[in-house]
Design an enzyme around this catalytic site. Sequence first.
Site, PDB file in Angstrom:
ATOM      1  N   GLY A 213      48.150 -70.547 -58.540  1.00 51.54           N
ATOM      2  CA  GLY A 213      47.109 -70.546 -57.692  1.00 51.54           C
ATOM      3  C   GLY A 213      45.896 -70.724 -58.559  1.00 51.54           C
TER       4      GLY A 213
ATOM      5  CD  GLN B 230      40.993 -68.922 -60.816  1.00 51.50           C
ATOM      6  OE1 GLN B 230      41.511 -69.433 -59.986  1.00 51.50           O
ATOM      7  NE2 GLN B 230      41.556 -68.437 -61.948  1.00 51.50           N
TER       8      GLN B 230
ATOM      9  CB  CYS C  65      44.068 -64.059 -63.329  1.00 50.24           C
ATOM     10  SG  CYS C  65      42.444 -65.141 -62.744  1.00 50.24           S
ATOM     11  CG  LEU C  66      45.695 -69.976 -64.183  1.00 49.59           C
ATOM     12  CD1 LEU C  66      45.691 -71.489 -63.436  1.00 49.59           C
ATOM     13  CD2 LEU C  66      46.497 -70.198 -65.562  1.00 49.59           C
TER      14      LEU C  66
ATOM     15  CG  HIS D  35      44.952 -63.455 -57.682  1.00 47.71           C
ATOM     16  ND1 HIS D  35      45.254 -62.603 -58.760  1.00 47.71           N
ATOM     17  CD2 HIS D  35      44.322 -64.450 -58.126  1.00 47.71           C
ATOM     18  CE1 HIS D  35      44.834 -63.233 -60.023  1.00 47.71           C
ATOM     19  NE2 HIS D  35      44.138 -64.222 -59.550  1.00 47.71           N
ATOM     20  CD  GLU D  36      44.573 -67.847 -56.632  1.00 50.09           C
ATOM     21  OE1 GLU D  36      43.229 -68.282 -56.919  1.00 50.09           O
ATOM     22  OE2 GLU D  36      45.429 -67.635 -57.434  1.00 50.09           O
TER      23      GLU D  36
ATOM     24  CG  HIS E 208      39.494 -65.707 -58.073  1.00 53.04           C
ATOM     25  ND1 HIS E 208      38.977 -65.651 -59.192  1.00 53.04           N
ATOM     26  CD2 HIS E 208      41.180 -65.949 -58.300  1.00 53.04           C
ATOM     27  CE1 HIS E 208      40.094 -65.449 -60.229  1.00 53.04           C
ATOM     28  NE2 HIS E 208      41.218 -65.563 -59.554  1.00 53.04           N
TER      29      HIS E 208
HETATM   30 ZN    ZN Z   1      43.107 -65.702 -60.548  1.00 56.88          ZN
END
Ligand code: ZN
Length: 162
Positions: A46, A51, A88-89, A130-131, A134
Site C-alpha cells: 500500500g 508518502q 511501512c515504506l 494503515h493507509e 497516513h
Molecule cells: Zn505506511
Amino acid sequence: MGIRQIREIGDDILTKTCKPVTQMTLRTKLLINDMLDTMYEANGVGLAAPQAGVLKRIVVIDVGEGPIIMLNPEIISAEGEQTGYEGCLSVPGKMGTVTRPNVVTVRFQDENMEWQEMTGTELLARAFCHEIDHLDGMLYVDKVEGELMESSYEDDEEDEEE
Ligand code: ZN
C-alpha cells in the site's frame, strides 16, 4: 511510468492532514499511476499520497489480489481484532506489532469519482487502516506495541542491490 521518491519518517509531510480530492484531473491520474508504480517498485502492499509527497486523500493498495485505488476513503465499520506485524515504506527496515480491526468496510470514490464500498479482512483490513491513517498524518509507529524491530526483509533487499 514514474517512480516517486518515498518520503520517510521525520519528513513533516507525513504528519499533516490531507485534503479531499474534489475532481479527477490529469494531474491526479498521473499521481495515481506514479503511486502504483512506486508501490510495486518498492514491493509494498500500500501507499498513501503523502508518502509520494502530495497532501491529497488518495491511497493505493495491492495485497496480491490486484490494485485498489481509493479517493477520499473513510472507514464506515470495523469489527473484530487482529494483532500482527506491520511495516511501512516510510519507515524502511523496521516492523512492529500493531492491533487492528479484523474486518473493515471502507467507503471511497473510485477513479471515476463514483462512490463505492469495499470490505476487507485480515491483511486487507490492516492495509485499509494503515493507509487511511497516513491521510490524517498518522504512522503505525505511534501504535506499535513494544519496540520497533529490524525487518529481515531489508537484509534481503541489501543483498540484491549490488
Ligand atoms: Zn505506511
